[in-house]
Design an enzyme around this catalytic site. Structure first.
Site, PDB file in Angstrom:
ATOM      1  N   CYS A 142     -47.587  31.445 -20.571  1.00 20.42           N
ATOM      2  CA  CYS A 142     -47.156  30.058 -20.368  1.00 20.42           C
ATOM      3  C   CYS A 142     -47.795  29.471 -19.116  1.00 20.42           C
ATOM      4  CB  CYS A 142     -45.633  30.009 -20.273  1.00 20.42           C
ATOM      5  SG  CYS A 142     -45.020  28.353 -19.948  1.00 20.42           S
ATOM      6  N   CYS A 145     -45.438  27.079 -17.133  1.00 16.09           N
ATOM      7  CA  CYS A 145     -44.402  27.748 -16.331  1.00 16.09           C
ATOM      8  C   CYS A 145     -45.018  28.415 -15.110  1.00 16.09           C
ATOM      9  CB  CYS A 145     -43.683  28.835 -17.127  1.00 16.09           C
ATOM     10  SG  CYS A 145     -43.414  28.465 -18.843  1.00 16.09           S
ATOM     11  N   ASP A 146     -46.145  29.078 -15.289  1.00 18.66           N
ATOM     12  CA  ASP A 146     -46.637  29.978 -14.248  1.00 18.66           C
ATOM     13  C   ASP A 146     -47.888  29.487 -13.525  1.00 18.66           C
ATOM     14  OD1 ASP A 146     -44.587  31.652 -14.963  1.00 18.66           O
ATOM     15  OD2 ASP A 146     -45.786  32.755 -16.417  1.00 18.66           O
TER      16      ASP A 146
END
Ligand code: NAP
Length: 338
Positions: A142, A145-146
Site C-alpha cells: 500500500c 499508507c506507507d
C-alpha cells in the site's frame, strides 16, 4: 445491528461495487445493508493514491472517492456496518443467512432475501523468502499508507500492471528513486501511465527480472533479483519494496452454489446473477470480467442491485425464487417493461 430483521438486499463488501449497489438498491426503496470487514469504506480504492479516470471527476484520491460513495449510499438510506467480517453464508433460495465476526470479537447473524457479492480481491504476494518476515518492515502492499515512511529513500515496485505504475508514480512524491521491476520485457499497464513513468526522472526500470529473496532482519535491506533470460543475479540495496503484482478474488467463504472460473473469479451473466444461485448477484473485482476499474465496479453494482430489485418484485408478485430468478435474468429489461 438489527439481528432478526430480514433485509431485502444484503451486500457483502463496501468497495466501489458494493457501495454503488447499495446506492441503487436503497434508491429503489429496498431495505439495504452493506457488511464491510474493514473500518473504512472503499476496499482497494481506500489504499489507492490518485484517481483520475472516474468520469466527471478529473482528479480525486481513493480515500476521498470512498467517502463520497459511502455518503451517497447512506443519503438514500443504505445501512453500512463496518468491521463486520463475513465468516459463513447460507445461500438458500428463500432466506439467505450471513454470519459475521466483528472487529470486537462478537458474532452476528444477518438475514436477507437477496445477497450481492462484492467482496473484491486481495493483493497477491510474491511468495519469496523474507516477504512475510519483512512485511510492514519495508515490504508493503500500500503506497498510500506507507509511502511517507520512505521519504528520500530508494524504493522498488514489483509488477508491470496499472497498479504498479499508478502507485510507483505516487511514490515519487516521497522516494528519491523508484525502480519498477517487471518479470517480462513488456508492460501490461496503460500506455499513458508507462509514458508518464518513463518521463519521470525519479523512475527507472529493471525488465525481465524476478525477485528471488528479500533480505534484512529487523527491516528490509536488499533484494536478490535474477534476470530470467541470462540467469544473472544481483543484490539491490533498497529502502522499501512495494508489491503490486495483481490480486486474487475473495471467494473463500462461498462453497455452495456459486461457480468460479479457474482463477477463482465468480461467473455471472450480464445481469450479474451468479450461476445456479437464486437471489444471489455479483459485482466488481470478484466477478470474472475483462476490465477492473472503479467505473466498471460501479456499473456492476448498479446492475446487480436493479436485477435484485426486479427479482424481489417478482417474488412479491407470487413467483417462486426459481421463477423470479429465471424471469429477472432472462434479459436486462427496464422496470417499465414488465
Ligand atoms: P494486473 O493488471 O493483473 O497486473 C499484475 C502485474 O504483476 C503484471 O504485470 C504481471 O506480470 C505481474 N505479476 C503477476 N504475478 C507476478 C509474480 N508472481 N511475480 C512478478 N510479477 C507478477 O494487476 P493490477 O495492476 O493490480 O491491476 C488489476 C486490475 O485493476 C487491472 O484490470 C487494472 O487495469 C486495474 N487497475 C486500474 C488502474 C487505473 O486504471 N488507473 C489502477 C490500478 C488497477 P505479467 O504482465 O507478466 O502477467
Amino acid at each position: 445491528m438489527n439481528e432478526g430483521k430480514v433485509w431485502d438486499i444484503l451486500i457483502i463488501g463496501g468497495g466501489p461495487a458494493g457501495l454503488a449497489a447499495a446506492l441503487y438498491a436503497a434508491r429503489a426503496l429496498r431495505s439495504t445493508i452493506v457488511l464491510e470487514s474493514q473500518m473504512l469504506p472503499g476496499g482497494q480504492i481506500q489504499t489507492t493514491g490518485d484517481v483520475e479516470d472516474y468520469p466527471g471527476i478529473i482528479h480525486t484520491t481513493g480515500p476521498e472517492l470512498s467517502i463520497m460513495m459511502q455518503t451517497h449510499a447512506e443519503h438514500f438510506g443504505a445501512k453500512i456496518e463496518f468491521g463486520e467480517e463475513v465468516t459463513a453464508v447460507d445461500l438458500a433460495p428463500t432466506i439467505k443467512t450471513v454470519q459475521t465476526k466483528s472487529v470486537y470479537g462478537d458474532e452476528h447473524t444477518y438475514k436477507s432475501k437477496t445477497v450481492i457479492v462484492a467482496t473484491g480481491a486481495a493483493p497477491r504476494t510474491l511468495g519469496v523468502p523474507g516477504e512475510d518476515l519483512l512485511r510492514g518492515k519495508g515490504v508493503s502492499y500500500c503506497a498510500v499508507c506507507d509511502g511517507p515512511f520512505f521519504r528520500d529513500r530508494h524504493v522498488a515496485v514489483a509488477g508491470g500492471g496499472d497498479a504498479a505504475f499508478d502507485e510507483g508514480l505516487y511514490l515519487t512524491k516521497y522516494a528519491s528513486r523508484v525502480t519498477i521491476i517487471h518479470r517480462r520485457d513488456a508492460f501490461r499497464a496503460q500506455k499513458l501511465l508507462v509514458d508518464r513513468a518513463t518521463k519521470n526522472p525519479k523512475v527507472d526500470f529493471i525488465m525481465d527480472t524476478v525477485i528471488d529473496r528479500i533480505n534484512g532482519e529487523k527491516a528490509l535491506e536488499s533484494i536478490d533479483i535474477r534476470n530470467v533470460n541470462t540467469g544473472a543475479t544481483e543484490r539491490l540495496e533498497l529502502g522499501g519494496l512495494f508489491v503490486y503484482i495483481g490480486s486474487d478474488p475473495n471467494t473463500s467463504i462461498f462453497n455452495s452454489c456459486i461457480g468460479v472460473d479457474r482463477l477463482g473469479f465468480i461467473d455471472a451473466d450480464e445481469n450479474m446473477a451468479a450461476a445456479d444461485c437464486d437471489g444471489v448477484f455479483v459485482a466488481g473485482d470478484v466477478r470474472r470480467s475483462p476490465l477492473k476499474q472503479v467505473v466498471t465496479a460501479g456499473a456492476d453494482g448498479s446492475i446487480a442491485a436493479l436485477t435484485a430489485d426486479k427479482y424481489l418484485d417478482l417474488l412479491e408478485a407470487g413467483d417462486t425464487p426459481d421463477e423470479a430468478e429465471a424471469i429477472a435474468t432472462s434479459k436486462l429489461t427496464w422496470k417499465t417493461e414488465y
